[in-house]
Design a protein around this motif. Structure first.
Motif, PDB file in Angstrom:
ATOM      1  N   UNK A  10     -29.518  44.619  -1.680  1.00  0.00           N
ATOM      2  CA  UNK A  10     -29.663  46.013  -2.733  1.00  0.00           C
ATOM      3  C   UNK A  10     -29.362  47.486  -1.869  1.00  0.00           C
ATOM      4  N   UNK A  11     -28.788  48.128  -2.953  1.00  0.00           N
ATOM      5  CA  UNK A  11     -28.659  49.368  -2.715  1.00  0.00           C
ATOM      6  C   UNK A  11     -29.637  50.352  -3.652  1.00  0.00           C
ATOM      7  N   UNK A  93     -23.913  54.248  -0.139  1.00  0.00           N
ATOM      8  CA  UNK A  93     -24.968  53.038   0.672  1.00  0.00           C
ATOM      9  C   UNK A  93     -24.123  51.845   1.035  1.00  0.00           C
ATOM     10  N   UNK A  94     -23.487  51.040   0.621  1.00  0.00           N
ATOM     11  CA  UNK A  94     -22.891  49.760   1.117  1.00  0.00           C
ATOM     12  C   UNK A  94     -22.253  50.405   2.535  1.00  0.00           C
ATOM     13  N   UNK A 106     -27.020  46.924  -7.805  1.00  0.00           N
ATOM     14  CA  UNK A 106     -27.496  48.102  -7.745  1.00  0.00           C
ATOM     15  C   UNK A 106     -28.336  48.813  -8.072  1.00  0.00           C
ATOM     16  N   UNK A 107     -29.626  49.256  -7.592  1.00  0.00           N
ATOM     17  CA  UNK A 107     -30.373  50.368  -9.284  1.00  0.00           C
ATOM     18  C   UNK A 107     -30.496  51.543  -8.881  1.00  0.00           C
ATOM     19  N   UNK A 108     -31.137  52.625  -9.692  1.00  0.00           N
ATOM     20  CA  UNK A 108     -31.487  53.057  -9.626  1.00  0.00           C
ATOM     21  C   UNK A 108     -32.954  53.543  -9.220  1.00  0.00           C
ATOM     22  N   UNK A 179     -28.388  49.120 -13.735  1.00  0.00           N
ATOM     23  CA  UNK A 179     -29.236  47.622 -12.484  1.00  0.00           C
ATOM     24  C   UNK A 179     -27.946  47.051 -12.394  1.00  0.00           C
ATOM     25  N   UNK A 180     -26.585  46.807 -11.130  1.00  0.00           N
ATOM     26  CA  UNK A 180     -25.614  46.550 -11.448  1.00  0.00           C
ATOM     27  C   UNK A 180     -25.192  44.737 -10.159  1.00  0.00           C
TER      28      UNK A 180
END
Ligand code: UD1
Ligand code: MG
Length: 457
Positions: A10-11, A93-94, A106-108, A179-180
């Motif tokens: 997760x990022x 992030x990656x 990916x989340x915020x 969120x993706x």
């Protein structure tokens, strides 16, 4: 490798300043239910079983970075010096992750209510072959959100940011939560292709959708309730998120076997632990770090943080337990009692108007109304030791460091500055004097003086 076993990475993007909070604190450090927003996201990431995470922060966000260490999942911190957009942040992030294989989600950091279950469902779609899954929701008021554009067959085609949307596109109510989930190879292919040809001149992660579709890849949208993906940009939204989370926590406490007489008036922290058959009366606040054991009763208007309430103990109404309080089984703490950093053993009673700090109280002792442990001299803190079966008379001051032996009595109104041996009576107060007939003589004198004087006008 069995595709079911593919790991989840997760990022979490949290580099934004959050100017609309009008705050000296980074937005994601504002708290709901006692925990920073970003902490909630990381907790969901950990609960979803992610194997690693990256937290993308802005420069000078050391306090945000600290949250990475509390995440419950190995979490790297990556600093995004220039905020060039969500795609740019995601690639930073990656690259902080040595091997992001499998699913990357990916989340915020400002979207704290996302559930672990939802994260898992997104990961499942990737495992089943989707290259990209967007978490969408039907917005009551879609203004400001990216819209999910679909073909006539319902297939996802692209995401259009609000600022770039045509009037017709702005009518769409299906929105991007932010969120993706990506197949990791797909994400690595897509990120370098994202440009800045949009109203804000930023690298939009949302452009990954249109690019994936143009490559002929399968893109899906999962839909969740709007309240799960509430994004927080200002303090009004912060209070809404708090309300939603409190509702969840109250429900969980009741399902787990606690009675909340008026649940809407009880406020929890995410880590509050209530045992079975705990009774919580109206208007109680649980700060961080509270454990209440089975059958304890929390009477109205109590405020508790960093404390343990023992089995069958009762506190309040109007009790205040501060960090480091440990109440034993069947202990009793009554109204207007404040306790800090103290251990109160089984069956001890502190029923009225008392301050207990840096103290140990033995089993079955009774602390009278108005007792004060004087633990501070303006510079240092000192401890008070009270044995078992001790009786402290009302309105006594115990000047620490001091110890009261087992079974001792302290006379009411004493100021105790020296240790009291076990089973002794300690008196530290002026000796009473009674002057016989004094009051009668006083009144007679006053009355005769008054009759001698002319009446005042
Ligand atoms: C974003 C989405 C939008 C979605 C909405 C949901 C994009 C381009 N748009 O818009 O489709 O409907 O969220 O709330 O993704 N961030 C960084 N570095 C940056 C920029 C942002 O870390 O350079 C972080 C922010 O701290 C925040 C998150 O990314 O946590 C989202 O950024 P924000 O500017 O709030 O995006 P929105 O305009 O809300
Ligand atoms: Mg936002």
């Amino acid at each position: 490798m069995d595709h079911i076993m593919l790991p989840i990475t997760c990022i979490v993007l949290a580099a934004g300043k959050g100017t609309r909070m009008r705050s000296g604190l980074p937005k994601v450090m504002h708290r709901i239910a006692g925990r920073p927003l970003v902490g909630h996201v990381l907790a969901s990431v950990a609960a979803a079983g992610a194997t690693q995470a990256a937290l993308v922060v802005g420069p000078e966000m050391d306090d945000v970075a600290v949250e990475a260490g509390l995440a419950g999942v190995p979490c790297r911190v990556a600093v995004q010096c220039d905020r060039l957009g969500t795609a740019h942040a995601a690639s930073i992030g990656l690259s902080a992750l040595s091997d992001g294989q499998g699913t990357v989600i990916v989340l915020f950091g400002d979207t704290p209510l996302v559930r672990a279950k939802t994260i898992n469902e997104l990961a499942m779609s990737i495992r089943e072959g989707a290259k990209l899954v967007v978490l969408g929701f039907e917005a009551i008021d879609p203004a400001g959100y990216g819209r999910i554009l679909q073909g006539s067959d319902g297939r996802v085609l692209a995401i259009r940011e609000d600022k770039d949307a045509s009037p017709e596109e702005k009518q769409i109510s299906l929105c991007n939560s932010g969120v993706m989930a990506f197949d990791s190879d797909a994400l690595r292919t897509l990120l370098p292709q994202i440009g800045t040809n949009n109203a804000k001149g930023e690298y939009y992660l949302t452009d990954a959708v249109g690019l994936a579709v143009s490559l002929g890849w399968s893109v899906e949208a999962k839909i969740c309730a709007e309240e799960e993906v509430l994004g927080i940009n200002n303090r009004v939204e912060l209070s809404r998120a708090e309300a939603i989370l409190q509702a969840r926590l109250r429900e969980a406490a009741m399902i787990a076997g606690a009675t909340l007489v008026a649940p809407e008036t009880v406020f929890f922290s995410t880590d509050t632990k209530l045992g079975q058959d705990v009774l919580v009366e109206p208007h109680v606040v649980f700060g961080p770090g509270v454990t209440v054991r089975d059958r304890a009763v929390i009477h109205s208007f109590s405020h508790i943080e960093g404390a343990v309430v023992g089995e069958g103990a009762a506190i309040g109404p109007f009790a205040r337990l501060r960090p480091g309080t440990d109440l034993g089984e069947k202990a009793r703490v009554g109204n207007f009692v404040e306790i800090k950093n103290s251990r109160v053993a089984q069956g001890a009673k502190i029923n009225h108007l008392t301050y207990v700090g840096d103290t140990r109280i033995g089993a079955g002792s009774n602390i009278g109304a108005g007792t004060i442990t004087c633990n501070y001299d303006g510079f240092d803190k000192f401890t008070t030791e009270i044995g078992a079966g001790v009786f402290i008379g009302s309105n006594s001051a115990l000047v620490a460091p001091v110890s009261i032996g087992d079974g001792a009595y302290v006379g009411t109104g004493s100021v105790i500055t020296e240790d009291v041996p076990a089973n002794a009576l300690a008196l530290g107060r002026g000796r009473q004097v009674s002057k016989l007939g004094w009051a009668t003589a006083f009144r007679d004198k006053k009355k005769s003086a008054k009759t001698a004087k002319p009446a005042a006008k």
